[in-house]
Design an enzyme around this catalytic site. Sequence first.
Site, PDB file in Angstrom:
ATOM      1  N   ASN A 176       0.812  -1.221   0.000  1.00  0.00           N
ATOM      2  CA  ASN A 176       0.000   0.000   0.000  1.00  0.00           C
ATOM      3  C   ASN A 176       0.844   1.269   0.000  1.00  0.00           C
ATOM      4  OD1 ASN A 176      -2.657  -0.600  -0.366  1.00  0.00           O
ATOM      5  ND2 ASN A 176      -3.094  -0.979   1.800  1.00  0.00           N
ATOM      6  N   CYS A 202      -4.276  -9.337   4.956  1.00  0.00           N
ATOM      7  CA  CYS A 202      -3.915  -9.170   3.540  1.00  0.00           C
ATOM      8  C   CYS A 202      -2.580  -8.453   3.383  1.00  0.00           C
ATOM      9  CB  CYS A 202      -5.023  -8.514   2.741  1.00  0.00           C
ATOM     10  SG  CYS A 202      -5.407  -6.879   3.321  1.00  0.00           S
ATOM     11  N   PHE A 203      -1.875  -8.214   4.480  1.00  0.00           N
ATOM     12  CA  PHE A 203      -0.472  -7.784   4.477  1.00  0.00           C
ATOM     13  C   PHE A 203      -0.233  -6.472   3.726  1.00  0.00           C
ATOM     14  CE2 PHE A 203      -0.890 -12.437   3.538  1.00  0.00           C
ATOM     15  CZ  PHE A 203      -1.030 -12.823   4.865  1.00  0.00           C
ATOM     16  N   CYS A 204      -1.231  -5.578   3.772  1.00  0.00           N
ATOM     17  CA  CYS A 204      -1.089  -4.250   3.110  1.00  0.00           C
ATOM     18  C   CYS A 204      -0.844  -4.395   1.608  1.00  0.00           C
ATOM     19  CB  CYS A 204       0.041  -3.421   3.702  1.00  0.00           C
ATOM     20  SG  CYS A 204      -0.168  -3.000   5.409  1.00  0.00           S
ATOM     21  N   ASN A 205      -1.281  -5.512   1.020  1.00  0.00           N
ATOM     22  CA  ASN A 205      -1.065  -5.715  -0.411  1.00  0.00           C
ATOM     23  C   ASN A 205      -2.400  -6.148  -1.028  1.00  0.00           C
ATOM     24  OD1 ASN A 205      -0.335  -6.594  -3.000  1.00  0.00           O
ATOM     25  ND2 ASN A 205       1.685  -7.269  -2.322  1.00  0.00           N
TER      26      ASN A 205
END
Length: 488
Positions: free
Chosen positions: A135, A392-395
């Site tokens: 992100n 979602c791991f900032c992705n």
Amino acid sequence: MNDTSYLRFLERYPEYRDTATIDALRASDYSRLDQSGHTYLDYTGAGMYGESQVREHARVLASAAFGNPHSASRASITTTGLVEETRREVLAFFNATANYTAVFTLNATAALKLVGEAFPFGRGSRYLLTTDNHNSVNGIREFAAAKGAVVDYAPLTLPDLRIDRTELSHRLALADLSHANLFSFPAQSNFSGVKHPLEIVAEARAKKWSVLLDAAAFVPTSALDLSEIRPDFVAISFYKMFGYPTGVGCLLVRKDAWPLLDRPWFAGGTVNFATVQGRQHLLAPREAGFEDGTLNYLSIPAVTIGLRHLQRIGLKQIETRVRCLTSWLLEELLALKHSNGRHMVRLYGPASCEMRGGTITFNVYDPDGHLLDYRRIEELATGEGISLRTGCFCNPGAGETAEGLTEDDMMAGAAGGLDMNLPRFMQIIQHRGGKSAGAIRASLGLASNFTDVERLLRFVAGFRDETTLTLGAVTFDIESCRVIRDGA
Ligand SMILES: Cc1ncc(COP(=O)(O)O)c(C=O)c1O
């Protein structure tokens, strides 16, 4: 440790034996992990520091009096000496001394933002980025759009979540060369572990794009040689490479890319001259104009210590070790089956270590193909002393592609307004074709060993025939799903 599986592992990956010095290091410099029974598997979140790094840093701090670097006092000169030494070490580490400048930042995000806000986007220019991005790279699209640039995403291929090279080439050809255009991609995905081909940098540069390489997830276990791969800008967080210090990152700027950047403001420490009455300022050249305020000058010397720590161990050795352990973990996870013969694990991304790093993202399913609640699995892992990551791991882009989520699905989530979060979004998409969002991520790094991997495998195998953790109505037909690899 299960000796039989260790022997099988060594038979399959004999080169693991060549990394035995890391076992010795684990016992000496990372002993706190084993002493506390901790299986740390979030190296993509943060690297692990060796205790010797902290001791060495304390020794440096105790050796002199350090003051704010912005003056000519003895305390200031001492500080400046160490900061500049670290800058030289960083450049040498990436083989970038001749062609790059290093700007110290708070983290990779701050490095990315420096480029985003200073890049001369405008009407007619484009910001192209891969769907697989953190992100902190996605967020640059707001600077681009605000200045009238077109924002464009290059898609990924399924099931391996690699960049679609044909689509990318097509999009790179769309640039209007009379304007500035920026292309951004991660050297390694923090979602799938995919190592994207670095030759894309040369392709984009040949088509006159400026290139921003997010190297945050790549450099902890892989060598980046900036005399060969020559992006305009590179973003890095040092705690991801060697765990300590936090609060220091870096933007590497290719020297001939400096004239392109146009800072939208000035701050303490960044100007050679500023007047209130005249409303003028003269920005200091290169890194000095981009290092806002006072640097984290006491932590910066710990970067030199960390880089030397990595060099002593050797990136080649770290890469070999992580590759052997990751390959084994992939094979064993994908071999797990319920009593009815159905696979337990669904993997997001490549099933082999070809062009991929040590980040494995997956979900666990019940014998009927229903998703097990990954949040509960994380809680149970924590109870077992296993540190994983879920969500979602900032992705979001890689996750959306992996799950087959459409723009409509995502807009349904966005319509939820400020209260939207992952659990609520899960409820919404359950009613939109039984889709899911979010997963479990296990990532390996410098101090990982076979026992860590075995403990995770035993933990996941414990969900064999499990049905009580099934998440509501979310279902996944492991037989018919063509979108995501299911371990078959
Ligand atoms: C690929 C990638 N880029 C950027 C970042 C942002 O790093 P930081 O939070 O240190 O700024 C991360 C962090 O996980 C990452 O994995």
